[in-house]
Design a protein around this motif. Structure first.
Motif, PDB file in Angstrom:
ATOM      1  N   GLN B 106     -26.540  40.074  -7.121  1.00 38.78           N
ATOM      2  CA  GLN B 106     -25.969  41.128  -6.292  1.00 38.78           C
ATOM      3  C   GLN B 106     -25.626  40.533  -4.928  1.00 38.78           C
ATOM      4  OE1 GLN B 106     -28.736  44.232  -5.454  1.00 38.78           O
ATOM      5  NE2 GLN B 106     -27.264  45.434  -4.284  1.00 38.78           N
ATOM      6  N   LEU B 107     -24.336  40.115  -4.796  1.00 39.66           N
ATOM      7  CA  LEU B 107     -23.945  39.415  -3.574  1.00 39.66           C
ATOM      8  C   LEU B 107     -23.693  40.379  -2.435  1.00 39.66           C
ATOM      9  CD1 LEU B 107     -21.502  36.817  -5.160  1.00 39.66           C
ATOM     10  CD2 LEU B 107     -23.844  36.450  -4.407  1.00 39.66           C
ATOM     11  N   VAL B 108     -23.309  41.581  -2.812  1.00 40.84           N
ATOM     12  CA  VAL B 108     -22.952  42.578  -1.800  1.00 40.84           C
ATOM     13  C   VAL B 108     -24.013  43.667  -1.808  1.00 40.84           C
ATOM     14  CG1 VAL B 108     -21.271  44.337  -1.204  1.00 40.84           C
ATOM     15  CG2 VAL B 108     -20.516  42.099  -2.028  1.00 40.84           C
ATOM     16  N   ALA B 109     -24.627  43.855  -0.663  1.00 39.49           N
ATOM     17  CA  ALA B 109     -25.700  44.841  -0.605  1.00 39.49           C
ATOM     18  C   ALA B 109     -25.122  46.238  -0.655  1.00 39.49           C
ATOM     19  CB  ALA B 109     -26.498  44.653   0.671  1.00 39.49           C
ATOM     20  N   SER B 110     -25.744  47.098  -1.411  1.00 40.70           N
ATOM     21  CA  SER B 110     -25.309  48.495  -1.424  1.00 40.70           C
ATOM     22  C   SER B 110     -25.825  49.173  -0.166  1.00 40.70           C
ATOM     23  CB  SER B 110     -25.878  49.175  -2.668  1.00 40.70           C
ATOM     24  OG  SER B 110     -27.282  49.267  -2.522  1.00 40.70           O
ATOM     25  N   PRO B 111     -25.183  50.249   0.242  1.00 40.66           N
ATOM     26  CA  PRO B 111     -25.692  50.968   1.432  1.00 40.66           C
ATOM     27  C   PRO B 111     -27.150  51.364   1.236  1.00 40.66           C
ATOM     28  CG  PRO B 111     -23.565  51.836   0.728  1.00 40.66           C
ATOM     29  CD  PRO B 111     -23.982  50.850  -0.323  1.00 40.66           C
ATOM     30  N   GLY B 112     -27.510  51.720   0.020  1.00 37.52           N
ATOM     31  CA  GLY B 112     -28.892  52.115  -0.260  1.00 37.52           C
ATOM     32  C   GLY B 112     -29.863  50.993   0.047  1.00 37.52           C
ATOM     33  N   LYS B 115     -30.202  50.546   3.758  1.00 36.48           N
ATOM     34  CA  LYS B 115     -30.872  51.645   4.458  1.00 36.48           C
ATOM     35  C   LYS B 115     -32.350  51.734   4.096  1.00 36.48           C
ATOM     36  CE  LYS B 115     -28.344  53.903   7.202  1.00 36.48           C
ATOM     37  NZ  LYS B 115     -27.067  53.225   6.991  1.00 36.48           N
ATOM     38  N   ASN B 116     -32.669  51.490   2.779  1.00 39.65           N
ATOM     39  CA  ASN B 116     -33.998  51.871   2.311  1.00 39.65           C
ATOM     40  C   ASN B 116     -34.973  50.727   2.077  1.00 39.65           C
ATOM     41  OD1 ASN B 116     -32.971  54.473   2.321  1.00 39.65           O
ATOM     42  ND2 ASN B 116     -32.223  54.255   0.211  1.00 39.65           N
ATOM     43  N   SER B 117     -34.520  49.498   2.216  1.00 38.80           N
ATOM     44  CA  SER B 117     -35.444  48.396   1.968  1.00 38.80           C
ATOM     45  C   SER B 117     -36.643  48.478   2.896  1.00 38.80           C
ATOM     46  CB  SER B 117     -34.750  47.062   2.207  1.00 38.80           C
ATOM     47  OG  SER B 117     -33.966  46.741   1.107  1.00 38.80           O
ATOM     48  N   ALA B 118     -37.774  48.050   2.387  1.00 37.62           N
ATOM     49  CA  ALA B 118     -38.981  48.072   3.215  1.00 37.62           C
ATOM     50  C   ALA B 118     -38.856  47.054   4.341  1.00 37.62           C
ATOM     51  CB  ALA B 118     -40.197  47.762   2.360  1.00 37.62           C
ATOM     52  N   ASN B 119     -38.113  45.985   4.086  1.00 35.44           N
ATOM     53  CA  ASN B 119     -37.950  44.956   5.106  1.00 35.44           C
ATOM     54  C   ASN B 119     -36.490  44.943   5.555  1.00 35.44           C
ATOM     55  OD1 ASN B 119     -40.691  43.763   4.690  1.00 35.44           O
ATOM     56  ND2 ASN B 119     -39.799  43.464   2.654  1.00 35.44           N
ATOM     57  N   ARG B 120     -36.245  45.459   6.772  1.00 28.62           N
ATOM     58  CA  ARG B 120     -34.851  45.509   7.216  1.00 28.62           C
ATOM     59  C   ARG B 120     -34.763  45.365   8.734  1.00 28.62           C
ATOM     60  NH1 ARG B 120     -34.088  50.892   8.632  1.00 28.62           N
ATOM     61  NH2 ARG B 120     -31.851  50.692   8.565  1.00 28.62           N
ATOM     62  N   ALA B 121     -33.563  45.079   9.187  1.00 26.27           N
ATOM     63  CA  ALA B 121     -33.336  44.965  10.617  1.00 26.27           C
ATOM     64  C   ALA B 121     -31.897  45.355  10.893  1.00 26.27           C
ATOM     65  CB  ALA B 121     -33.589  43.537  11.085  1.00 26.27           C
ATOM     66  N   GLU B 122     -31.672  45.832  12.106  1.00 24.93           N
ATOM     67  CA  GLU B 122     -30.318  46.248  12.456  1.00 24.93           C
ATOM     68  C   GLU B 122     -30.065  45.876  13.906  1.00 24.93           C
ATOM     69  OE1 GLU B 122     -29.609  50.065  10.624  1.00 24.93           O
ATOM     70  OE2 GLU B 122     -27.949  50.360  12.021  1.00 24.93           O
ATOM     71  N   TYR B 123     -28.881  45.307  14.180  1.00 24.92           N
ATOM     72  CA  TYR B 123     -28.527  44.942  15.552  1.00 24.92           C
ATOM     73  C   TYR B 123     -27.075  45.320  15.796  1.00 24.92           C
ATOM     74  CZ  TYR B 123     -32.350  41.607  14.705  1.00 24.92           C
ATOM     75  OH  TYR B 123     -33.525  41.023  14.360  1.00 24.92           O
ATOM     76  N   ALA B 124     -26.736  45.368  17.080  1.00 19.74           N
ATOM     77  CA  ALA B 124     -25.323  45.452  17.433  1.00 19.74           C
ATOM     78  C   ALA B 124     -25.095  44.479  18.580  1.00 19.74           C
ATOM     79  CB  ALA B 124     -24.961  46.863  17.858  1.00 19.74           C
ATOM     80  N   VAL B 125     -24.112  43.584  18.424  1.00 21.97           N
ATOM     81  CA  VAL B 125     -23.878  42.575  19.476  1.00 21.97           C
ATOM     82  C   VAL B 125     -22.402  42.528  19.840  1.00 21.97           C
ATOM     83  CG1 VAL B 125     -25.843  41.127  18.847  1.00 21.97           C
ATOM     84  CG2 VAL B 125     -23.634  40.768  17.745  1.00 21.97           C
ATOM     85  N   LYS B 126     -22.136  41.913  21.001  1.00 20.93           N
ATOM     86  CA  LYS B 126     -20.763  41.872  21.487  1.00 20.93           C
ATOM     87  C   LYS B 126     -19.958  40.762  20.806  1.00 20.93           C
ATOM     88  CE  LYS B 126     -20.974  44.353  25.760  1.00 20.93           C
ATOM     89  NZ  LYS B 126     -22.397  44.280  26.240  1.00 20.93           N
ATOM     90  N   GLU B 127     -20.631  39.708  20.401  1.00 21.46           N
ATOM     91  CA  GLU B 127     -19.950  38.585  19.764  1.00 21.46           C
ATOM     92  C   GLU B 127     -19.095  39.052  18.591  1.00 21.46           C
ATOM     93  OE1 GLU B 127     -22.189  34.509  19.295  1.00 21.46           O
ATOM     94  OE2 GLU B 127     -23.551  36.216  19.223  1.00 21.46           O
ATOM     95  N   ILE B 425     -24.817  44.479  12.775  1.00 21.30           N
ATOM     96  CA  ILE B 425     -25.488  43.633  11.789  1.00 21.30           C
ATOM     97  C   ILE B 425     -26.561  44.441  11.094  1.00 21.30           C
ATOM     98  CG2 ILE B 425     -26.774  41.478  11.450  1.00 21.30           C
ATOM     99  CD1 ILE B 425     -25.868  40.758  14.363  1.00 21.30           C
ATOM    100  N   GLN B 426     -26.480  44.461   9.757  1.00 20.72           N
ATOM    101  CA  GLN B 426     -27.563  45.090   8.991  1.00 20.72           C
ATOM    102  C   GLN B 426     -28.141  44.038   8.054  1.00 20.72           C
ATOM    103  OE1 GLN B 426     -24.930  48.352   7.618  1.00 20.72           O
ATOM    104  NE2 GLN B 426     -26.838  49.547   7.714  1.00 20.72           N
ATOM    105  N   LEU B 427     -29.451  43.995   8.044  1.00 19.86           N
ATOM    106  CA  LEU B 427     -30.089  42.980   7.219  1.00 19.86           C
ATOM    107  C   LEU B 427     -31.207  43.626   6.395  1.00 19.86           C
ATOM    108  CD1 LEU B 427     -30.846  39.411   8.239  1.00 19.86           C
ATOM    109  CD2 LEU B 427     -32.751  40.753   7.404  1.00 19.86           C
ATOM    110  N   ALA B 428     -31.280  43.251   5.119  1.00 17.55           N
ATOM    111  CA  ALA B 428     -32.353  43.778   4.263  1.00 17.55           C
ATOM    112  C   ALA B 428     -32.884  42.645   3.402  1.00 17.55           C
ATOM    113  CB  ALA B 428     -31.819  44.903   3.380  1.00 17.55           C
ATOM    114  N   ALA B 429     -34.156  42.734   3.059  1.00 19.22           N
ATOM    115  CA  ALA B 429     -34.749  41.655   2.240  1.00 19.22           C
ATOM    116  C   ALA B 429     -35.784  42.247   1.312  1.00 19.22           C
ATOM    117  CB  ALA B 429     -35.393  40.608   3.131  1.00 19.22           C
ATOM    118  N   ASN B 430     -35.969  41.630   0.159  1.00 18.77           N
ATOM    119  CA  ASN B 430     -37.092  42.036  -0.692  1.00 18.77           C
ATOM    120  C   ASN B 430     -37.603  40.890  -1.549  1.00 18.77           C
ATOM    121  OD1 ASN B 430     -35.864  41.898  -3.228  1.00 18.77           O
ATOM    122  ND2 ASN B 430     -35.287  44.067  -3.223  1.00 18.77           N
ATOM    123  N   ALA B 431     -38.785  41.121  -2.083  1.00 21.60           N
ATOM    124  CA  ALA B 431     -39.408  40.150  -2.976  1.00 21.60           C
ATOM    125  C   ALA B 431     -39.856  40.929  -4.198  1.00 21.60           C
ATOM    126  CB  ALA B 431     -40.616  39.502  -2.319  1.00 21.60           C
TER     127      ALA B 431
END
Ligand code: HEM
Lengths: 287, 462
Positions: B106-112, B115-127, B425-431
Motif C-alpha cells: 500500500q504505497l498510498v496511505a488512505s485518509p483513514g 487519521k486513525n493510526s495510533a502513531n501519527r504526526a501532522e505539520y504545516a510548513v512554509k517550505e 505534512i501527514q505521517l502515519a506508521a504502524n507495526a
C-alpha cells in the motif's frame, strides 16, 4: 570463598528479596519495590559468580575433565532459578511491574532451597554419554524456556486473581482499591504472559532440537519417544496451542491464563515428574 | 449464522473445517493428551510383562487400542495426518493475504490510515513540498531503507517499510514442521536401525536390524582393531569407551577412526555408534614364575582355564580374572596343582603388586606381567537418509519462529499536500505486532522528525 558459600548467600538474597516484595504488596511504597528488585539483582550477580566459581572448581577437582556446571539435577535446578530471576529482571526493565516480583521470587527461592537441602551437590566426573557440548546447549536452552514459563505462570495466577474482581468492579478500573487494584492492569498481565511465552517457546524448541541433535550424535536416533522426550513434546504442543489461541477469540484472557498454568504444570512434570515417576534414558547421574 | 451455513456448499464447509484454528488448538491439545498414554504404559515390551502388570483382559484391550506401540498406531498417525492437513489448508488460505504485502504494498496511505493510526504526526510548513519531500525521504531512508514516492491527485506520497519477512515467519515455521515430518518418513522408509558386535581383531560386513533381527549387508567391511575402557584416576567411573575401527573395501583400508560415545564414524551414509562391550572368549596372560628353592625364573603364556606345566611335574591354571579388583587394579586368581594332580588352594595375584606373592611362601611365586582380555565392541548402526532433511526443518523452524516472534513488519506513510501556500505534512506508521514497543520507537523517531522539520511548524500535533 567457595561456590557453596556463594550459593548460600544467593538463597539469602532471594529470601530477602521475596520478603521485600511481599512488604511491597502490603505497604505499596515504591521504594520497597525498588529494594526488592535491587536485592534480586544482587542475588543474580552473586548467583552468576557462584556458577562461574563452580565451573572453575570443577577444573580444580577434575583437572582437564572439568565442565560447565550444567550436568546433574542439582546444577540444573540452580541454573533454572538463575534463569527465572534473569527473565524477571529483564521483563521488569520493560514493564516496571514490581508486584510480579512477589509471584516470581517464591519460585526462585523454592528452587534454591530445594537444591540446597535435598540434592547432591558434589562435583563428579561425567560418564561418557554426558561428555558432549550438546549437553551444555541443551540444558541452557531448556531451562531458560522453563524459567520463562514459570514467570508466565506467576503472571497468569495474578491475572486470574484480579480479573473476577475487575469485571465486577463498577467505575474506573484503574482506580480499583485494595491489593488487587495495586496489581498491574489485567491487560498488562495478559501481555506479559504472552511475552514470556514468546521467549519460552523458541527456547524450548531449541532445547528439543539440541536434545535431538545430541541423541543422534550419541545413539543414532534423534527421536525415540522416551518419556522425557515425549513430555517435552507435550509441553511444546500445549504452548503451541497457547500461541495459536491468541488468534481466535475466546482463548485470550482467562483461558489463556489457565492454559499457561496448565502448561507450566506439564513443564514441571517434564522436568521432575518424569525422573521421579517414570523411567527413561534421562536419569540424572547420582541424583 | 445458521442461514449462512445452509448457503455455503458442503466443500466450503469441509474446507473451512480444515482451515479452522479451533481445530488446530484442539488437535494440539489432543496430541499432548494422547502422548501421555505412551509415557505411562511401557512401549513395545513383551506380552508377558503387560499381562503380569495389568492382567489378561487389559492386555487385550491395550492391543486393540494399539497402546502397546501407540506412537505408530493408526489413530496417532491419523491425528498427525489431520494436523498436517490442517496446517497445509490453513497456510494456503492465509498466505495470499500476506503475499499481498510484498506483491502489492500500500504505497498510498488512505485518509483513514492517516487519521486513525495510533502513531501519527501532522505539520504545516512554509517550505515547498518538493523540498520537504526530499528531506523526509532522506530521514526515512536512514531509518527504513528504501523509500517509494508516488504522486496521486496532486498530492505526493512517501512509503517506507522494514521487516516484511517477519510476516512470513509463521509460514516458514509451518513449512518446517512438514519438512521435519517428511524427513522422519524418509528415514523410516529408506533407513534402518541395527546393531553389531565385533570381537577385537575381527571384521564384519553384516549388521543385524533391530526390527526384524535380519542381517543387513553393509556393502563394505568394518574391522575392530581394539576396544578400550579408560577410567577416571583413582576411581571405577568409566571415562571413555573407545573402538579403533577400520573400513575396508575390496580388502583395502579406506577409512580409520577411533570412535567413542558421542563421536561416531560415518561411511557411505551408515553411522557406527559406540554402544556397549563385553568379554569375548578367554583372557590371555603373560606370567613370570620364580621357583623359590632355586631362584629359577620362567616366563610363561597362559590362557584362562588352561593348565600350564611347571618344573617337576607341577602345573598351574588361572581360574578367574578381573581388570579391577576393588581399588587394587588387575588381578588373577590361580591355583597350583601338585605332581599327583591334586589341585592346591586358589590364591590371588595383583599386577600392580608384583612382590606380594613372595610372602605366600609357596613352591613357586607368580607375577602377572601382562594380560589381554579379548573383548567385543557393541555398535549401534544407523542409516537415516532423512536426518539432514530433519535438521533443515529444525533450522527453518528456529529461523521462522524467531522472525515471527521477535521482529515485526513496520510501515510508514507520508502524505504531502500544498494548501494555502503552506505544505501540509501527514505521517502515519504502524507495526503488525508489539505495538507498545513500536510506539516508544516512534516517539523517538518523531523527535528526529521534529528536528528535520526544524521546528518551523507552528501547529504541531501528534
Ligand atoms: C505445532 C505446530 C505449530 C507451530 C510450532 C506453529 C507455530 C506458529 C508460529 C510461531 C506462529 C507465529 C505466531 C505469531 O505470529 O505470533 C504461527 C502463526 C499461525 N499459525 Fe501456527 N504453528 C503450528 C501449527 C499450526 C497449524 C496446524 C495451523 C493450522 C491451521 C496453524 C495456523 C497458524 C496461523 C493461521 C497463524 C497466523 C499466521 C499469521 O500471522 O498470518 N499453525 N504458528
Amino acid at each position: 570463598m567457595d561456590s557453596g558459600t556463594l550459593f548460600n548467600l544467593v538463597t539469602i538474597a532471594y529470601f530477602i528479596s521475596m520478603v521485600l516484595f511481599f512488604a511491597y504488596l502490603a505497604a505499596r511504597t515504591n521504594s520497597v519495590g525498588l529494594a526488592g528488585n535491587l536485592t534480586a539483582l544482587v542475588g543474580l550477580i552473586l548467583h552468576t559468580a557462584a556458577l562461574g566459581m563452580r565451573w572453575y572448581e570443577s577444573y580444580q577437582i577434575l583437572g582437564g575433565d572439568g565442565r560447565a556446571p550444567l550436568t546433574n539435577l542439582y546444577e540444573s535446578v540452580v541454573f533454572f532459578t538463575w534463569s527465572i530471576v534473569l527473565i524477571y529482571l529483564l521483563l521488569d526493565l520493560k514493564y516496571k511491574q514490581r508486584t510480579v516480583g512477589a509471584f516470581t521470587m517464591p519460585f526462585a527461592l523454592f528452587g534454591q532451597l530445594g537444591a540446597q537441602m535435598w540434592l547432591n551437590d558434589s562435583i563428579d566426573p561425567l560418564v561418557p554419554a554426558l561428555q558432549s557440548n550438546w549437553l551444555t546447549y541443551h540444558v541452557i536452552t531448556c531451562f531458560i524456556g522453563y524459567a520463562a514459563f514459570a514467570l508466565a505462570c506467576g503472571v497468569s495466577i495474578m491475572y486470574l486473581m484480579k480479573i473476577g474482581k475487575e469485571e465486577s468492579f463498577e467505575g474506573d478500573k484503574s482506580k480499583m482499591p485494595g491489593l488487587l487494584g495495586f496489581f498491574p492492569p489485567t491487560r498488562v498481565l495478559d501481555d506479559i504472559n504472552y511475552r514470556a511465552i514468546m521467549i519460552g517457546f523458541p527456547m524450548l524448541t531449541l532445547g528439543i532440537v539440541t536434545g535431538a541433535a545430541w541423541a543422534n550424535y550419541a545413539w543414532g536416533t534423534y527421536w525415540s519417544w522416551d518419556p522425557k522426550e515425549t513430555w517435552s513434546l507435550i509441553v511444546w504442543f500445549i504452548y503451541a496451542a497457547f500461541i495459536h489461541a491468541r488468534f481466535t477469540r475466546g482463548w485470550v484472557g482467562r483461558r489463556a491464563a489457565w492454559l499457561s498454568i496448565f502448561g507450566f504444570a506439564a513443564t514441571l512434570f517434564c522436568y521432575l515428574g518424569v525422573n521421579l515417576v517414570l523411567s527413561g534414558l534421562h536419569s540424572y547421574g547420582g541424583a | 449464522m445458521s442461514e449462512k451455513q445452509t448457503n455455503t456448499s458442503l466443500t466450503d464447509r469441509i474446507w473451512d473445517f480444515f482451515c479452522s484454528l479451533k481445530l488446530t488448538i484442539i488437535i494440539l491439545l489432543l496430541l499432548a493428551l494422547t502422548s501421555v498414554i505412551g509415557t505411562l504404559i511401557q512401549q513395545n515390551a513383551p506380552a508377558e510383562e503387560y499381562i503380569r502388570e495389568y492382567g489378561q483382559a487389559n492386555y487385550e484391550l491395550f492391543v486393540k487400542l494399539q497402546f502397546i506401540d501407540m506412537y505408530h498406531s493408526w489413530w496417532f498417525i491419523g491425528l498427525l495426518g489431520l494436523f498436517s492437513i490442517n496446517l497445509i489448508c490453513c497456510s494456503i488460505k492465509h498466505f495470499p493475504r500476506v503475499w499481498k504485502f510484498v506483491a502489492d504494498p500500500q504505497l498510498v496511505a488512505s485518509p483513514g490510515t492517516l487519521k486513525n493510526s495510533a502513531n501519527r504526526a501532522e505539520y504545516a510548513v512554509k517550505e515547498d513540498a518538493a523540498q520537504v519531500s526530499r528531506r523526509l525521504s532522506e530521514l526515512l531512508k536512514k531509518e527504513y531503507g528504501k523509500v517509494t514516492e508516488t504522486e496521486k491527485d496532486g498530492k505526493s506520497y512517501l512509503f517506507a517499510q522494514k521487516g516484511i519477512y517477519s510476516r512470513f515467519g509463521a509460514y516458514v515455521t509451518h513449512l518446517s514442521i512438514l519438512i521435519i515430518m517428511a524427513g522422519a518418513i524418509i528415514g523410516n522408509l529408506w533407513g534402518y536401525k541395527a546393531y553389531v558386535n565385533i570381537v577385537e581383531g575381527t571384521s564384519t560386513d553384516k549388521v543385524w536390524s533391530r526390527s526384524g533381527q535380519q542381517p543387513v549387508e553393509l556393502g563394505f567391511t568394518v574391522r575392530c582393531d581394539d576396544f578400550d575402557v579408560s577410567y577416571y584416576p583413582n576411581s571405577r567411573r568409566p571415562k571413555d569407551y573407545t573402538s579403533d575401527l577400520v573400513v575396508l573395501e575390496n580388502g583395502k583400508e579406506v577409512l580409520k577412526k577411533t570412535i567413542e560415545v558421542n563421536d561416531p564414524l560415518t561411511y557411505k551414509g551408515i553411522t557406527f555408534y559406540q554402544s556397549s562391550y563385553g568379554p569375548a572368549g578367554n583372557a590371555f596372560f603373560k606370567v613370570k614364575v620364580t621357583e623359590n628353592a632355586t631362584g629359577k625364573v620362567l616366563n610363561l603364556d597362559a590362557r584362562q582355564g588352561e593348565h600350564v606345566k611347571l618344573p617337576n611335574g607341577y602345573a598351574f591354571a588361572i581360574s578367574n580374572f578381573t581388570e579391577n579388583d576393588r581399588q587394587f587394579g588387575p588381578a588373577m586368581q590361580l591355583s597350583v596343582n601338585a605332581p599327583d594332580g591334586k589341585p592346591g588352594r586358589p590364591f590371588v595375584v595383583w599386577k600392580n603388586y608384583p612382590q606380594f606373592d613372595v610372602k605366600r611362601a609357596g613352591i613357586f611365586s607368580f607375577e602377572l606381567i601382562d594380560f589381554q582380555e579379548p573383548q567385543y565392541t557393541g555398535l549401534q548402526v544407523a542409516k537415516d537418509p532423512g536426518v539432514e532433511i530433519v535438521w533443515l526443518g529444525c533450522f527453518l523452524m528456529m529461523f521462522g519462529s524467531m522472525s515471527a516472534f521477535f521482529f515485526s513488519h513496520k510501515r510508514v506513510w507520508v502524505c504531502l499536500e500544498t494548501e494555502a501556500g503552506k505544505t501540509k505534512i501527514q505521517l502515519a506508521a504502524n507495526a503488525h505486532r508489539n505495538q507498545a514497543g513500536f510506539s516508544l520507537a516512534f516517539d523517538e523517531f518523531k523527535q528526529k522528525l521534529d528536528a528535520t522539520i526544524e521546528n518551523k511548524s507552528p501547529e504541531k500535533e501528534g
